[in-house]
Enzyme design. Structure first.
Site: not given
Ligand SMILES: Cc1cc2nc3c(=O)[nH]c(=O)nc-3n(C[C@H](O)[C@H](O)[C@H](O)COP(=O)(O)OP(=O)(O)OC[C@H]3O[C@@H](n4cnc5c(N)ncnc54)[C@H](O)[C@@H]3O)c2cc1C
Length: 584
Positions: A239, A261
């Site tokens: 991640h 994001r």
């Protein structure tokens, strides 16, 4: 050595989304069955399903379709997924989310018109990630647990560690599982007609990692020793945004979710340059592998923040909006002294999810009759990359399927099978090995493994680095076998548990390195600087690993394109509703 004996019809290892769903479905299929769940931690308090932040992928809303969800999953997985598993995932996710809401009482966030709200998650062509704020896993596990506690006939063995899968005397099926009661140090053999492996993978052998501390790849290490085939073992998902809070806190490595994001967060290097444009046109919304490599490249080039990572910035979206939308993340960062809503937070790629696992069919059966597998222990659903939101869908979908299938399997294959007593005795002795050795520095060995995997078998790989990683893993395991745990008291002996964790991690790390050496191309999570091209998708092959006479053999098998071939598009994948990046 005394081994206590128990019997149960269905034995479930792990109490994450996969294990709990399996228990409920098996109980619904036949309430008369004896069902037992064993879990390394406390029921409802351990594993990663509880930690799910972002949400659950499901094609429910107008404009989306299961075909689109399927195509996103296959393309995200770089054409390596087992298409039957991926197809089952996207279809059953619809039913499972309805079950979660309508039967279990989960309440996911909604749009003003009452439809389920879908978040934007990277690598997907539709905002289909349904959620409960950014604490989705707690909602799911709490509701599942209420149902489990409401069924006293489901037996629970908490703080029980599975140590070995034990085959029947003739080796043709599984007979049960050897367990260690962590609270007392007692060994128990649970004889079962059907066993579900759902211990949730857990790549915690990397310097930075997100999974819960109870996970140490035990399930895959046990499956390997039982002779099962593992696939895609080189595929470790990093991640991109693990919290970097310094070396003296366990919070370092914990994940800051994808939705940050997706909602429009920026990544900035130490020189405050928004660098993702240098790596991909989708900027911060590129898939996890691409963003992780972008960050890793900035780190290698020395363009880092004070603690050696990069920054995530959300403040340009409005601190009040960020604080409302990402409450859990903002609170977590504040606890560590960072202001996510209004300031900058240091992040680093962190090992998050394991795409590799036990080879299985869409009905969760494995090559060992009587053994079923679901969730992160199963291989093939995600290929080279798991889409954010497909993990909890995977565990709940396939856990439920296992619970549907096992009762019928028991009817067709009745009776308990006698275990291979020699293997049972040998596995018990194996687990007790550290009590025969002088005490050593276990922590130094664990730190060495974390570094070896991060440096040599991590985000970016090459032949020389992998070979040297393999030498390091071998040396660490060899030294581990000479190191004892000191305290002779076996009850709650956490040093002993650490020793066992480290052994599982060494065994699975070796297979990851060997599979990474075997794959001479770059797909999804697996990137090699000496073979940067992805290779021909039409002739895609996946790796398979087996332990034969104590040695690991890695081979390749061709991917079967049972639904769609590279270059084709499924019907019903046209985008009929434009997706937007919105922060409400
Ligand atoms: C921080 C974080 C955030 C995430 N966010 C998302 C998200 O937003 N969306 C998404 O789709 N996915 C997400 N994931 C991934 C998701 O959590 C997993 O894909 C999924 O929950 C795995 O479910 P599982 O049932 O296979 O395993 P888990 O839920 O991890 O459960 C494993 C169980 O096995 C037990 N166990 C382990 N070893 C043994 C042993 N030897 N003996 C007995 N029991 C054992 C554990 O104690 C635990 O009870 C996230 C993961 C993390 C770590």
């Amino acid at each position: 050595m005394t081994i206590e004996r128990l019997q149960t019809d269905i034995f479930i290892l792990g109490s994450g989304g996969a294990g709990l769903f399996a228990a409920l479905h098996a109980n619904a299929a036949n309430p008369e069955l004896g069902i037992t769940i064993a879990t390394k931690g406390l029921l409802g308090k351990c594993g990663c399903t509880r930690m799910v932040q972002g949400g659950y992928n499901v094609a429910l809303n107008p404009g989306d379709s299961i075909e689109r969800h399927f195509m996103d999953s296959i393309e995200g997985g770089k054409w390596l997924p087992n298409q039957e598993l991926a197809w089952t995932l996207v279809n059953k996710a619809v039913e499972r989310v309805q079950e979660l809401e309508n039967e279990l009482g989960c309440f996911f966030d909604r749009n003003p018109d009452g439809t389920l709200h879908g978040k934007a998650f990277a690598g997907q062509t539709f905002d289909r990630t349904v959620h409960k704020g950014d604490l989705t896993g707690i909602e799911i596990i709490n509701r599942l647990m209420e149902q489990i506690w409401a069924r006293p006939s489901i037996h629970k063995l908490e703080e029980h560690r599975a140590v070995a899968l034990i085959k029947a005397r003739d080796g043709a099926s599984i007979a049960g599982v050897l367990l260690l009661d962590i609270r007392t140090g007692t060994f128990r053999f649970v004889q079962a007609k059907a066993v579900l492996l759902a211990t949730g993978g857990g790549p915690t052998m990397y310097r930075y990692h997100t999974p819960s501390g109870d996970k140490s790849m035990d399930g895959l290490a046990m499956a390997l020793r039982a002779g099962l085939t593992l696939r895609d073992m080189e595929m470790v998902q990093f991640h991109p945004t693990g919290l970097l809070a310094g070396s003296d806190t366990r919070m370092t490595g914990t994940v800051l979710e994808e939705g940050l994001r997706g909602a429009g967060g920026y990544l900035l290097n130490g020189a405050m340059h928004r660098f993702m444009g240098d790596y991909d046109t989708k900027l911060e919304r590129a898939t996890r592998d691409i963003v992780s490599r972008g960050i890793y490249a900035e780190m290698k080039a020395g363009r880092t923040t004070p603690n050696g990572g990069v920054y995530i910035q959300m403040s340009h979206l409005g601190p009040a909006i960020v604080a409302k939308k990402f409450k859990g993340m903002v609170d977590r960062c504040r606890d560590c002294g960072f202001d996510l809503a209004g300031g900058l937070v240091e992040v680093v790629p962190t090992a998050h999810y394991f795409m590799g696992g036990v080879v299985c069919a869409a009905d969760t059966t494995t090559e060992l009759p009587g053994l079923f597998v679901a969730g992160e222990d199963a291989g093939g659903v995600h290929g080279a990359n798991r889409l954010g939101g497909n993990g909890v869908a995977d565990s709940t979908v396939f856990g439920g399927i296992a619970g549907d299938v096992m009762p019928g399997w028991i009817v067709a294959n009745p009776g308990f099978r006698a275990p291979n007593e020699d293997v049972l005795a040998a596995e018990t002795e194996r687990a007790l090995l550290p009590f025969q050795k002088p005490q050593g520095d276990l922590n130094r060995l664990r730190e060495a493994l974390l570094d070896a995997m991060w440096d040599n078998v991590g985000v970016v790989r090459d032949a020389d680095g992998l070979a040297s990683g393999l030498v390091k893993i071998d040396a660490i395991e060899a030294e581990l076998l000479t190191v004892g745990v000191g305290d002779v008291d076996r009850a709650f002996n956490m040093t002993w548990q650490d020793w066992l964790n480290l052994r599982s991690l060494c065994e699975s790390s070796r297979v990851i390195a060997l599979a990474a050496i075997r794959r001479e191309n770059s797909r999804g999570a697996h990137f090699r600087t000496d073979f940067p091209a992805p290779g021909d998708f039409l002739t895609s092959r996946f790796t398979v690993a087996r332990q034969v006479d104590g040695l690991i053999a890695v081979a390749e098998e061709p991917v079967r394109f049972t639904h769609i071939e590279p270059g084709q598009t499924l019907l019903n994948t046209e985008l009929t509703v434009e997706t937007e990046l919105t922060v409400e």
